[in-house]
Design a protein around this motif. Structure first.
Motif, PDB file in Angstrom:
ATOM      1  N   GLY A   1       1.802   4.728  14.236  1.00  0.00           N
ATOM      2  CA  GLY A   1       0.889   4.528  13.720  1.00  0.00           C
ATOM      3  C   GLY A   1       0.664   4.962  12.312  1.00  0.00           C
ATOM      4  O   GLY A   1      -0.209   4.166  11.321  1.00  0.00           O
ATOM      5  N   ILE A   2       1.852   5.604  12.485  1.00  0.00           N
ATOM      6  CA  ILE A   2       1.763   6.150  11.021  1.00  0.00           C
ATOM      7  C   ILE A   2       1.589   5.071   9.459  1.00  0.00           C
ATOM      8  O   ILE A   2       1.508   5.453   8.582  1.00  0.00           O
ATOM      9  N   THR A   3       3.002   4.468   9.714  1.00  0.00           N
ATOM     10  CA  THR A   3       3.587   3.626   8.872  1.00  0.00           C
ATOM     11  C   THR A   3       2.892   2.908   8.194  1.00  0.00           C
ATOM     12  O   THR A   3       2.487   2.019   7.227  1.00  0.00           O
ATOM     13  N   ARG A   4       1.456   1.775   9.475  1.00  0.00           N
ATOM     14  CA  ARG A   4       0.571   1.465   9.440  1.00  0.00           C
ATOM     15  C   ARG A   4      -0.018   1.272   8.563  1.00  0.00           C
ATOM     16  O   ARG A   4      -0.845   0.897   7.493  1.00  0.00           O
ATOM     17  N   ARG A   5      -0.785   2.939   8.212  1.00  0.00           N
ATOM     18  CA  ARG A   5      -1.973   3.549   7.413  1.00  0.00           C
ATOM     19  C   ARG A   5      -1.014   3.653   6.119  1.00  0.00           C
ATOM     20  O   ARG A   5      -1.944   3.170   5.136  1.00  0.00           O
ATOM     21  N   LEU A   6       0.207   3.750   5.906  1.00  0.00           N
ATOM     22  CA  LEU A   6       0.425   4.099   4.657  1.00  0.00           C
ATOM     23  C   LEU A   6       0.518   3.255   4.472  1.00  0.00           C
ATOM     24  O   LEU A   6       0.594   2.731   2.706  1.00  0.00           O
ATOM     25  N   ILE A   7       1.037   1.939   4.486  1.00  0.00           N
ATOM     26  CA  ILE A   7       0.883   0.219   4.346  1.00  0.00           C
ATOM     27  C   ILE A   7       0.379   0.556   3.819  1.00  0.00           C
ATOM     28  O   ILE A   7      -0.448  -0.810   2.580  1.00  0.00           O
ATOM     29  N   ASN A   8      -1.540   0.526   4.379  1.00  0.00           N
ATOM     30  CA  ASN A   8      -2.270   0.243   3.670  1.00  0.00           C
ATOM     31  C   ASN A   8      -3.206   1.125   2.453  1.00  0.00           C
ATOM     32  O   ASN A   8      -3.261   0.411   1.709  1.00  0.00           O
ATOM     33  N   LEU A   9      -2.191   2.154   3.038  1.00  0.00           N
ATOM     34  CA  LEU A   9      -2.560   3.246   1.473  1.00  0.00           C
ATOM     35  C   LEU A   9      -1.577   1.951  -0.198  1.00  0.00           C
ATOM     36  O   LEU A   9      -2.537   2.615  -1.111  1.00  0.00           O
ATOM     37  N   ALA A  10      -0.308   2.127   1.009  1.00  0.00           N
ATOM     38  CA  ALA A  10       0.112   1.374  -0.136  1.00  0.00           C
ATOM     39  C   ALA A  10      -0.711   0.364  -0.737  1.00  0.00           C
ATOM     40  O   ALA A  10      -0.605  -0.029  -2.557  1.00  0.00           O
ATOM     41  N   ASP A  11      -1.219  -0.210  -0.278  1.00  0.00           N
ATOM     42  CA  ASP A  11      -1.616  -1.894  -0.738  1.00  0.00           C
ATOM     43  C   ASP A  11      -2.710  -1.818  -1.921  1.00  0.00           C
ATOM     44  O   ASP A  11      -3.023  -1.694  -2.217  1.00  0.00           O
ATOM     45  N   VAL A  12      -3.922  -0.162  -0.619  1.00  0.00           N
ATOM     46  CA  VAL A  12      -4.813   0.155  -1.882  1.00  0.00           C
ATOM     47  C   VAL A  12      -4.478   0.173  -2.940  1.00  0.00           C
ATOM     48  O   VAL A  12      -5.267  -0.044  -3.893  1.00  0.00           O
ATOM     49  N   LEU A  13      -3.395   0.877  -3.466  1.00  0.00           N
ATOM     50  CA  LEU A  13      -3.106   1.796  -4.310  1.00  0.00           C
ATOM     51  C   LEU A  13      -2.516   0.609  -5.329  1.00  0.00           C
ATOM     52  O   LEU A  13      -3.051   1.041  -6.557  1.00  0.00           O
ATOM     53  N   VAL A  14      -1.921   0.084  -5.214  1.00  0.00           N
ATOM     54  CA  VAL A  14      -0.983  -1.045  -6.383  1.00  0.00           C
ATOM     55  C   VAL A  14      -1.120  -2.433  -5.785  1.00  0.00           C
ATOM     56  O   VAL A  14      -0.637  -3.462  -6.627  1.00  0.00           O
ATOM     57  N   GLY A  15      -1.924  -2.914  -4.446  1.00  0.00           N
ATOM     58  CA  GLY A  15      -1.766  -4.169  -4.195  1.00  0.00           C
ATOM     59  C   GLY A  15      -2.750  -5.330  -5.549  1.00  0.00           C
ATOM     60  O   GLY A  15      -1.981  -6.412  -5.187  1.00  0.00           O
ATOM     61  N   HIS A  16      -3.049  -4.816  -6.845  1.00  0.00           N
ATOM     62  CA  HIS A  16      -3.068  -5.239  -7.542  1.00  0.00           C
ATOM     63  C   HIS A  16      -2.461  -5.582  -8.721  1.00  0.00           C
ATOM     64  O   HIS A  16      -2.745  -6.353  -9.478  1.00  0.00           O
ATOM     65  N   MET A  17      -1.321  -4.807  -8.979  1.00  0.00           N
ATOM     66  CA  MET A  17       0.110  -4.842  -9.262  1.00  0.00           C
ATOM     67  C   MET A  17       0.720  -6.298  -9.504  1.00  0.00           C
ATOM     68  O   MET A  17       0.569  -6.839  -8.442  1.00  0.00           O
TER      69      MET A  17
ATOM     70  N   ALA B   1       6.387  -5.232  -3.652  1.00  0.00           N
ATOM     71  CA  ALA B   1       7.810  -4.800  -4.154  1.00  0.00           C
ATOM     72  C   ALA B   1       7.199  -3.314  -4.699  1.00  0.00           C
ATOM     73  O   ALA B   1       7.753  -2.020  -4.289  1.00  0.00           O
ATOM     74  N   GLN B   2       5.864  -3.626  -5.534  1.00  0.00           N
ATOM     75  CA  GLN B   2       5.547  -2.368  -5.259  1.00  0.00           C
ATOM     76  C   GLN B   2       5.107  -0.937  -4.541  1.00  0.00           C
ATOM     77  O   GLN B   2       5.075  -0.290  -4.341  1.00  0.00           O
ATOM     78  N   MET B   3       4.172  -2.191  -3.155  1.00  0.00           N
ATOM     79  CA  MET B   3       3.892  -1.571  -2.109  1.00  0.00           C
ATOM     80  C   MET B   3       5.055  -0.225  -1.928  1.00  0.00           C
ATOM     81  O   MET B   3       5.128   0.642  -0.465  1.00  0.00           O
ATOM     82  N   CYS B   4       6.168  -1.257  -1.836  1.00  0.00           N
ATOM     83  CA  CYS B   4       7.334  -0.593  -1.540  1.00  0.00           C
ATOM     84  C   CYS B   4       8.125   0.563  -1.818  1.00  0.00           C
ATOM     85  O   CYS B   4       8.009   1.336  -1.031  1.00  0.00           O
ATOM     86  N   THR B   5       7.929   0.361  -2.788  1.00  0.00           N
ATOM     87  CA  THR B   5       8.026   1.848  -3.904  1.00  0.00           C
ATOM     88  C   THR B   5       7.378   3.316  -3.236  1.00  0.00           C
ATOM     89  O   THR B   5       7.288   3.991  -2.766  1.00  0.00           O
ATOM     90  N   VAL B   6       6.131   2.695  -3.291  1.00  0.00           N
ATOM     91  CA  VAL B   6       4.660   3.529  -2.938  1.00  0.00           C
ATOM     92  C   VAL B   6       5.198   3.631  -1.520  1.00  0.00           C
ATOM     93  O   VAL B   6       5.128   5.197  -1.105  1.00  0.00           O
ATOM     94  N   LEU B   7       5.283   2.893  -0.564  1.00  0.00           N
ATOM     95  CA  LEU B   7       5.501   3.624   0.661  1.00  0.00           C
ATOM     96  C   LEU B   7       6.542   4.212   1.080  1.00  0.00           C
ATOM     97  O   LEU B   7       6.576   4.922   1.430  1.00  0.00           O
ATOM     98  N   GLY B   8       8.008   3.705   0.085  1.00  0.00           N
ATOM     99  CA  GLY B   8       8.819   5.170   0.347  1.00  0.00           C
ATOM    100  C   GLY B   8       8.904   6.372  -0.162  1.00  0.00           C
ATOM    101  O   GLY B   8       9.269   7.316  -0.136  1.00  0.00           O
ATOM    102  N   THR B   9       7.973   6.452  -1.646  1.00  0.00           N
ATOM    103  CA  THR B   9       7.036   7.588  -1.636  1.00  0.00           C
ATOM    104  C   THR B   9       6.237   8.543  -0.396  1.00  0.00           C
ATOM    105  O   THR B   9       6.639   9.355  -0.309  1.00  0.00           O
ATOM    106  N   LEU B  10       5.460   8.233   0.395  1.00  0.00           N
ATOM    107  CA  LEU B  10       5.007   8.119   1.297  1.00  0.00           C
ATOM    108  C   LEU B  10       5.809   8.507   2.317  1.00  0.00           C
ATOM    109  O   LEU B  10       5.342   9.835   2.753  1.00  0.00           O
ATOM    110  N   LEU B  11       7.203   7.839   2.843  1.00  0.00           N
ATOM    111  CA  LEU B  11       7.444   8.330   3.713  1.00  0.00           C
ATOM    112  C   LEU B  11       8.929   9.770   3.469  1.00  0.00           C
ATOM    113  O   LEU B  11       9.287  10.046   4.391  1.00  0.00           O
ATOM    114  N   GLY B  12       9.099   9.722   2.320  1.00  0.00           N
ATOM    115  CA  GLY B  12       9.676  10.438   2.245  1.00  0.00           C
ATOM    116  C   GLY B  12       9.891  12.395   2.964  1.00  0.00           C
ATOM    117  O   GLY B  12      11.007  12.439   3.174  1.00  0.00           O
TER     118      GLY B  12
END
Length: 438
Positions: A77-93, A98-109
């Protein structure tokens, strides 16, 4: 020595590349062809011996352990939590998905350690969502594959482990060195996404920025996962465990989080996760073994010495040397898969860079970044194939869409080459200004 003995194995590998044979088997069969040709001078049994010796390193023990930790994370369930975090951080852009994708890629690294694994995960989780929201399939494939490049720099990166092992460079310092360049690359991708999204009307997910209570809640939910790189760097810095041992520590840490904190992982799931980790680890290890056997052929024919002599004779200036090596790597990257190039070229290039005074940690970051960019470059980019296959995107459509992102990444590569401080700032702060392996 006939021309067949000298060039035959290389021609075999090239032909197999053209036939789209997996890189591992292309190198192994090329090496086997060399040993068959030279069986009068070298016992054929040496082929198996060279393959086996490719895996004989304590440093490589960290590789399957970090892969296992990433597999546990993906199942808990870690990926789901990180997707939510990415949405909160950049969902307004603009271009929010696509911005969420980059943030999630950084967090998943810090979790998966594998760019290929990230490309598959991002394509499956966010790629299809982007297409449903009106993004072009080619754009979705490009951003999911591009974001996965960041994984190559964020610890615990498999590429950094392999480079550290082959170059006898401190893996701890390499882990620290990859953090800042990874974030710089993420910013470059997000800026490029912003420009493309504004031109095409890819809209935000949210009407306004998330407020602090929601951000705090999402950070709290993902904090345990985000702490993994900190555990690795702190533990190796203060001598609590070695970099190799950190793999085992992270596995135990991840199991604790998954079972007792998030409570979404059950022990009966462990056999399936172990099997997945074994398959993923075996894929990398077999490639390393095949490259070791092919490397014996290259050494026997003095190819590294010839290449080193040619490049070393071009210039003694460290910056110009890096520029020259980058150009060579970019050309090779269009024909050779990045992992194979890393394994084959590291022993060839290390004598050159050390001779002109390039810090091996700095070079490692430039080297890994360059080769990983090749992963999104047609015609043999590994992450390109993964994202394109999952999202059903033709190669020509992908090639047209990737150009602005490729330009942004090449600009980051130039900056990393010209300014060693970007790579060396954190390792010098954490470990001190020294290049000795730790």
């Amino acid at each position: 020595m006939t021309l067949l003995h000298l060039a035959g194995p290389a021609l075999v590998v090239t032909l197999l590349f053209l036939l789209r044979t997996p890189i591992t088997w292309a190198m192994a069969l090329g090496a086997l062809f060399f040993f068959v040709l030279n069986r009068d001078m070298i016992p054929l049994s040496n082929f198996a011996q060279e393959m086996a010796e490719g895996s004989q390193s304590v440093s490589l023990l960290a590789l399957p352990l970090f892969v296992l930790a990433g597999c546990i994370m993906n199942a808990s369930g870690i990926t789901r939590r990180l997707i939510n975090l990415a949405d909160v951080l950049v969902g307004h852009m603009m271009g929010a998905l696509a911005q969420m994708c980059t943030v999630l890629g950084t967090l998943l690294g810090g979790l998966t350690a594998s760019s290929n694994a990230d490309a598959a995960m991002l394509s499956k989780t966010l790629g299809h969502q982007m297409i449903r929201k009106g993004y072009s399939a080619a754009f979705a494939a490009v951003i999911t594959s591009s974001a996965s490049i960041i994984t190559a720099l964020i610890p615990p990166s498999i590429g950094l482990i392999i480079y550290g092992y082959l170059s006898e460079t401190s893996i701890g310092r390499l882990f620290a060195a990859g953090l800042l360049p990874g974030f710089v690359l993420a910013v470059a991708l997000m800026a490029t996404t912003r420009i493309v999204a504004a031109r095409r009307g890819y809209l935000p997910q949210r009407a306004e920025r998330a407020r602090w209570p929601e951000i705090r809640s999402a950070l709290h939910d993902g904090l345990w996962a985000l702490s993994i790189p900190v555990v690795i760097l702190a533990g190796t810095r203060y001598g609590i465990f070695t970099t190799t041992e950190s793999g085992a520590v992270v596995v135990v840490y991840v199991l604790f989080i998954s079972i007792f904190v998030y409570r979404e992982f059950r022990l009966r799931d462990l056999p399936e996760v172990l099997a997945e980790a074994a398959r993923d680890s075996a894929t990398v290890m077999v490639m390393i073994c095949a490259a070791a056997a092919f490397g014996f052929y290259l050494s026997w024919e003095a190819v590294p010495q010839s290449l080193s002599g040619w490049i070393a004779g071009a210039t003694d200036d460290p910056l110009l040397m890096l520029v020259l090596i980058n150009v060579v790597l970019i050309v090779l990257g269009t024909a050779i898969e990045g992992s194979a190039a890393l394994i084959i070229l590291t022993p060839m290039l290390m004598p050159i860079v050390t001779k002109v005074g390039i810090d091996p940690v700095h070079f490692g970051i430039v080297f890994i970044t360059n080769l990983t960019i090749a992963g999104i470059t047609p015609p043999v980019g590994g992450m390109m194939y993964i994202s394109s296959q999952i999202l059903r995107v033709p190669m020509m459509d992908y090639a047209r869409e990737v150009m602005p992102f490729l330009l942004a990444m090449l600009m980051v590569l130039v900056a990393l080459s010209a300014f060693p401080q970007i790579s060396l700032l954190l390792p010098d702060l954490i470990y001190g200004a020294a290049n000795a392996p730790m």
